[in-house]
Write a protein that holds these residues in place. Sequence first.
Motif, PDB file in Angstrom:
ATOM      1  N   ARG A 200       9.747  13.894  19.417  1.00  0.00           N
ATOM      2  CA  ARG A 200      11.001  14.060  18.660  1.00  0.00           C
ATOM      3  C   ARG A 200      12.160  13.359  19.358  1.00  0.00           C
ATOM      4  O   ARG A 200      13.012  12.746  18.725  1.00  0.00           O
ATOM      5  CB  ARG A 200      11.334  15.548  18.482  1.00  0.00           C
ATOM      6  CG  ARG A 200      10.390  16.237  17.529  1.00  0.00           C
ATOM      7  CD  ARG A 200      10.654  15.728  16.127  1.00  0.00           C
ATOM      8  NE  ARG A 200       9.409  15.652  15.379  1.00  0.00           N
ATOM      9  CZ  ARG A 200       8.993  16.540  14.496  1.00  0.00           C
ATOM     10  NH1 ARG A 200       9.751  17.554  14.214  1.00  0.00           N
ATOM     11  NH2 ARG A 200       7.836  16.377  13.887  1.00  0.00           N
ATOM     12  N   GLN A 201      12.158  13.468  20.697  1.00  0.00           N
ATOM     13  CA  GLN A 201      13.232  12.827  21.459  1.00  0.00           C
ATOM     14  C   GLN A 201      13.187  11.314  21.241  1.00  0.00           C
ATOM     15  O   GLN A 201      14.209  10.676  21.013  1.00  0.00           O
ATOM     16  CB  GLN A 201      13.026  13.106  22.934  1.00  0.00           C
ATOM     17  CG  GLN A 201      14.144  13.892  23.544  1.00  0.00           C
ATOM     18  CD  GLN A 201      13.751  14.469  24.879  1.00  0.00           C
ATOM     19  OE1 GLN A 201      12.808  13.985  25.504  1.00  0.00           O
ATOM     20  NE2 GLN A 201      14.444  15.494  25.302  1.00  0.00           N
ATOM     21  N   LEU A 202      11.954  10.773  21.289  1.00  0.00           N
ATOM     22  CA  LEU A 202      11.794   9.335  21.077  1.00  0.00           C
ATOM     23  C   LEU A 202      12.256   8.943  19.686  1.00  0.00           C
ATOM     24  O   LEU A 202      12.920   7.929  19.501  1.00  0.00           O
ATOM     25  CB  LEU A 202      10.322   8.932  21.256  1.00  0.00           C
ATOM     26  CG  LEU A 202       9.866   8.767  22.698  1.00  0.00           C
ATOM     27  CD1 LEU A 202       8.372   8.496  22.752  1.00  0.00           C
ATOM     28  CD2 LEU A 202      10.610   7.602  23.345  1.00  0.00           C
ATOM     29  N   GLU A 203      11.894   9.793  18.689  1.00  0.00           N
ATOM     30  CA  GLU A 203      12.315   9.526  17.313  1.00  0.00           C
ATOM     31  C   GLU A 203      13.832   9.484  17.209  1.00  0.00           C
ATOM     32  O   GLU A 203      14.412   8.588  16.595  1.00  0.00           O
ATOM     33  CB  GLU A 203      11.816  10.650  16.398  1.00  0.00           C
ATOM     34  CG  GLU A 203      10.760  10.202  15.432  1.00  0.00           C
ATOM     35  CD  GLU A 203      10.113  11.397  14.782  1.00  0.00           C
ATOM     36  OE1 GLU A 203      10.841  12.221  14.191  1.00  0.00           O
ATOM     37  OE2 GLU A 203       8.876  11.502  14.897  1.00  0.00           O
ATOM     38  N   ARG A 204      14.472  10.490  17.845  1.00  0.00           N
ATOM     39  CA  ARG A 204      15.940  10.550  17.818  1.00  0.00           C
ATOM     40  C   ARG A 204      16.531   9.319  18.490  1.00  0.00           C
ATOM     41  O   ARG A 204      17.472   8.717  17.995  1.00  0.00           O
ATOM     42  CB  ARG A 204      16.428  11.817  18.530  1.00  0.00           C
ATOM     43  CG  ARG A 204      16.626  12.973  17.552  1.00  0.00           C
ATOM     44  CD  ARG A 204      17.431  14.075  18.200  1.00  0.00           C
ATOM     45  NE  ARG A 204      16.694  14.709  19.271  1.00  0.00           N
ATOM     46  CZ  ARG A 204      15.856  15.723  19.106  1.00  0.00           C
ATOM     47  NH1 ARG A 204      15.650  16.220  17.911  1.00  0.00           N
ATOM     48  NH2 ARG A 204      15.223  16.255  20.110  1.00  0.00           N
ATOM     49  N   ARG A 206      15.154   6.413  18.829  1.00  0.00           N
ATOM     50  CA  ARG A 206      14.942   5.234  17.992  1.00  0.00           C
ATOM     51  C   ARG A 206      15.999   5.174  16.885  1.00  0.00           C
ATOM     52  O   ARG A 206      16.605   4.136  16.640  1.00  0.00           O
ATOM     53  CB  ARG A 206      13.544   5.281  17.381  1.00  0.00           C
ATOM     54  CG  ARG A 206      13.113   4.003  16.692  1.00  0.00           C
ATOM     55  CD  ARG A 206      11.767   4.176  16.018  1.00  0.00           C
ATOM     56  NE  ARG A 206      11.739   5.313  15.105  1.00  0.00           N
ATOM     57  CZ  ARG A 206      12.231   5.314  13.878  1.00  0.00           C
ATOM     58  NH1 ARG A 206      12.769   4.219  13.391  1.00  0.00           N
ATOM     59  NH2 ARG A 206      12.184   6.390  13.113  1.00  0.00           N
ATOM     60  N   LYS A 207      16.263   6.355  16.262  1.00  0.00           N
ATOM     61  CA  LYS A 207      17.254   6.395  15.185  1.00  0.00           C
ATOM     62  C   LYS A 207      18.633   6.022  15.729  1.00  0.00           C
ATOM     63  O   LYS A 207      19.357   5.231  15.129  1.00  0.00           O
ATOM     64  CB  LYS A 207      17.305   7.803  14.574  1.00  0.00           C
ATOM     65  CG  LYS A 207      16.243   7.988  13.525  1.00  0.00           C
ATOM     66  CD  LYS A 207      16.463   9.275  12.789  1.00  0.00           C
ATOM     67  CE  LYS A 207      15.193   9.662  12.070  1.00  0.00           C
ATOM     68  NZ  LYS A 207      15.033  11.096  11.939  1.00  0.00           N
ATOM     69  N   ASP A 208      18.983   6.630  16.893  1.00  0.00           N
ATOM     70  CA  ASP A 208      20.291   6.331  17.505  1.00  0.00           C
ATOM     71  C   ASP A 208      20.392   4.844  17.806  1.00  0.00           C
ATOM     72  O   ASP A 208      21.432   4.227  17.597  1.00  0.00           O
ATOM     73  CB  ASP A 208      20.450   7.085  18.839  1.00  0.00           C
ATOM     74  CG  ASP A 208      20.715   8.546  18.598  1.00  0.00           C
ATOM     75  OD1 ASP A 208      20.892   8.912  17.432  1.00  0.00           O
ATOM     76  OD2 ASP A 208      20.729   9.314  19.589  1.00  0.00           O
ATOM     77  N   PHE A 209      19.273   4.303  18.312  1.00  0.00           N
ATOM     78  CA  PHE A 209      19.257   2.901  18.706  1.00  0.00           C
ATOM     79  C   PHE A 209      19.526   2.006  17.498  1.00  0.00           C
ATOM     80  O   PHE A 209      20.397   1.133  17.541  1.00  0.00           O
ATOM     81  CB  PHE A 209      17.891   2.585  19.326  1.00  0.00           C
ATOM     82  CG  PHE A 209      17.796   1.215  19.905  1.00  0.00           C
ATOM     83  CD1 PHE A 209      18.426   0.902  21.093  1.00  0.00           C
ATOM     84  CD2 PHE A 209      17.068   0.219  19.266  1.00  0.00           C
ATOM     85  CE1 PHE A 209      18.345  -0.362  21.632  1.00  0.00           C
ATOM     86  CE2 PHE A 209      16.985  -1.050  19.789  1.00  0.00           C
ATOM     87  CZ  PHE A 209      17.623  -1.341  20.985  1.00  0.00           C
ATOM     88  N   VAL A 210      18.811   2.281  16.414  1.00  0.00           N
ATOM     89  CA  VAL A 210      19.000   1.470  15.200  1.00  0.00           C
ATOM     90  C   VAL A 210      20.439   1.611  14.706  1.00  0.00           C
ATOM     91  O   VAL A 210      21.099   0.625  14.360  1.00  0.00           O
ATOM     92  CB  VAL A 210      17.988   1.884  14.104  1.00  0.00           C
ATOM     93  CG1 VAL A 210      18.289   1.187  12.788  1.00  0.00           C
ATOM     94  CG2 VAL A 210      16.576   1.571  14.554  1.00  0.00           C
ATOM     95  N   ALA A 211      20.959   2.870  14.739  1.00  0.00           N
ATOM     96  CA  ALA A 211      22.334   3.093  14.268  1.00  0.00           C
ATOM     97  C   ALA A 211      23.316   2.321  15.139  1.00  0.00           C
ATOM     98  O   ALA A 211      24.258   1.697  14.626  1.00  0.00           O
ATOM     99  CB  ALA A 211      22.651   4.587  14.293  1.00  0.00           C
ATOM    100  N   ASN A 212      23.090   2.353  16.462  1.00  0.00           N
ATOM    101  CA  ASN A 212      23.999   1.659  17.377  1.00  0.00           C
ATOM    102  C   ASN A 212      23.971   0.146  17.179  1.00  0.00           C
ATOM    103  O   ASN A 212      25.012  -0.499  17.129  1.00  0.00           O
ATOM    104  CB  ASN A 212      23.622   1.959  18.833  1.00  0.00           C
ATOM    105  CG  ASN A 212      24.210   3.268  19.289  1.00  0.00           C
ATOM    106  OD1 ASN A 212      25.333   3.591  18.942  1.00  0.00           O
ATOM    107  ND2 ASN A 212      23.448   4.029  20.039  1.00  0.00           N
ATOM    108  N   VAL A 213      22.744  -0.393  17.056  1.00  0.00           N
ATOM    109  CA  VAL A 213      22.624  -1.845  16.864  1.00  0.00           C
ATOM    110  C   VAL A 213      23.327  -2.240  15.572  1.00  0.00           C
ATOM    111  O   VAL A 213      24.106  -3.205  15.535  1.00  0.00           O
ATOM    112  CB  VAL A 213      21.135  -2.289  16.828  1.00  0.00           C
ATOM    113  CG1 VAL A 213      21.026  -3.748  16.431  1.00  0.00           C
ATOM    114  CG2 VAL A 213      20.488  -2.070  18.183  1.00  0.00           C
ATOM    115  N   SER A 214      23.093  -1.458  14.506  1.00  0.00           N
ATOM    116  CA  SER A 214      23.715  -1.802  13.219  1.00  0.00           C
ATOM    117  C   SER A 214      25.229  -1.768  13.366  1.00  0.00           C
ATOM    118  O   SER A 214      25.933  -2.654  12.881  1.00  0.00           O
ATOM    119  CB  SER A 214      23.314  -0.817  12.118  1.00  0.00           C
ATOM    120  OG  SER A 214      21.988  -0.469  12.261  1.00  0.00           O
ATOM    121  N   HIS A 215      25.716  -0.713  14.047  1.00  0.00           N
ATOM    122  CA  HIS A 215      27.165  -0.593  14.216  1.00  0.00           C
ATOM    123  C   HIS A 215      27.723  -1.786  15.006  1.00  0.00           C
ATOM    124  O   HIS A 215      28.734  -2.376  14.617  1.00  0.00           O
ATOM    125  CB  HIS A 215      27.472   0.714  14.948  1.00  0.00           C
ATOM    126  CG  HIS A 215      28.936   0.918  15.140  1.00  0.00           C
ATOM    127  ND1 HIS A 215      29.714   1.571  14.208  1.00  0.00           N
ATOM    128  CD2 HIS A 215      29.756   0.539  16.136  1.00  0.00           C
ATOM    129  CE1 HIS A 215      30.956   1.578  14.637  1.00  0.00           C
ATOM    130  NE2 HIS A 215      31.009   0.969  15.813  1.00  0.00           N
TER     131      HIS A 215
END
Length: 432
Positions: A200-204, A206-215
């Motif tokens: 779950r931590q990895l999933e979170r 990954r999501k944060d990472f994608v959100a950050n890159v997009s931002h």
Amino acid sequence: MDNNFSALFLIRGLLIYLAPFILVGALLDQLWLALSIGLLLLTVWNYFFKLKLIRWLWRSRTIMPPSAPGSWSYIYEGIYRTQRRSQHRRRALARILRRFREASEAIPDAAVVFRADGSLLWSNKLAQFHFGLRWPSDAGIRLSNLIRHPEFVSYLNKGDFREAITIPSPVREHAELEIRIMPYSDDQFMLIARDVTQLRQLERMRKDFVANVSHELKTPLTVLQGYLEMMDEPASMPPTLQKKAVGDMYRQSERMRNLVNQLLVLSRMDSAARGDIFERKVGMPQLLRQIQSEMQPLAQQRQQQLLFNIAELDMYGREDELRSAIVNLVSNAINYTQEGGEITVNWRKVGQQAELSVSDNGAGIASQHLPRLTERFYRVDSDRNSASGGTGLGLSIVKHALEHHHSQLQVSSKEGVGSRFWFRISAELMTN
Ligand code: ADP
């Protein structure tokens, strides 16, 4: 049963026993008396062996039967055989049960068996670890009283177990458990729980990472798009603004290029094969001199002094990763130090180890930020468009690269005074 044993055998035995009494009775003309004495003796004999049987069954600890004559030997022998057979079966069952328990202890998941009414029948050691269940003392208690999480209780009550659920562990802080329930036999169910905390931590992440890159990509793209729209009508754009637009667009595209480059470096590091760092020698003095000449122009632009003190020490490692780490540290020092500042890079021997440090007399970092500096996208200056054009990925690249070299980034910093970033390379990685 013994082949000799039959009703006929019993009757024959009785007749043989009674024959002397009948004979004597007939001779003395006291047939009934003699017969009665014979039958009385037979009853006493029977009672005697019945008593022996009861004593053997209830008092004796041995399963070997006492010796007995005639038909009693069949009874004793029969009971003895039945007992032996059930003893064998009990042992076989105990073996199966032990194997089942051993197998269920070997599975890497928590396992719980419970009845349709929810009462606990059995649980393995991991269930005791993840849920705090105790077995056998919790046997018979309803599972919903032992695991009280509302989501779990309603899942249990609903009885629809096609989908798994995830709940926090009632006893281990921050641990998350994925629970599956399967019908097990007629009225029993098996619950399997897996520790999915890391997943779950990895999933979170990954999501944060994608959100950050997009931002991070969205911001410069918005700036570029804004200027492009303005340039669509050049007449409405004064020449001074045009110049500014080109400068801004250049900076923003540079920022995007930086970001993509750093993402590529990170992903290369993530997938780099481990364990081969002893294979290649890195000529550190040469590498550091190269970095010095690459960085000097940047420092000069800011009228900073960039000093390198390089000891003749080589090491084993991956040159590209060491280069990324050092370049990031030096360019941070340049970026976060005011014009006219001083930056010193030292590569020196400390005992059996070697130490690389980058010190500056720049802005410094407040202590609350220090533990988070190496997180991906973490920046002290929350204004992501700040002049440095940083991405927040630099120090996480450094951390990664150093991990591959069994080392850790250390920081000491004081706001308004300056910062010192350093790491040590252990003796086994030194070549001389
Ligand atoms: P960035 O791309 O923003 O530089 P880094 O991961 O390299 O990202 O650094 C994270 C943050 O740490 C930076 O945003 C900056 O605020 C701070 N920082 C790094 N190095 C220095 C330094 N030498 N002096 C002051 N602050 C620094």
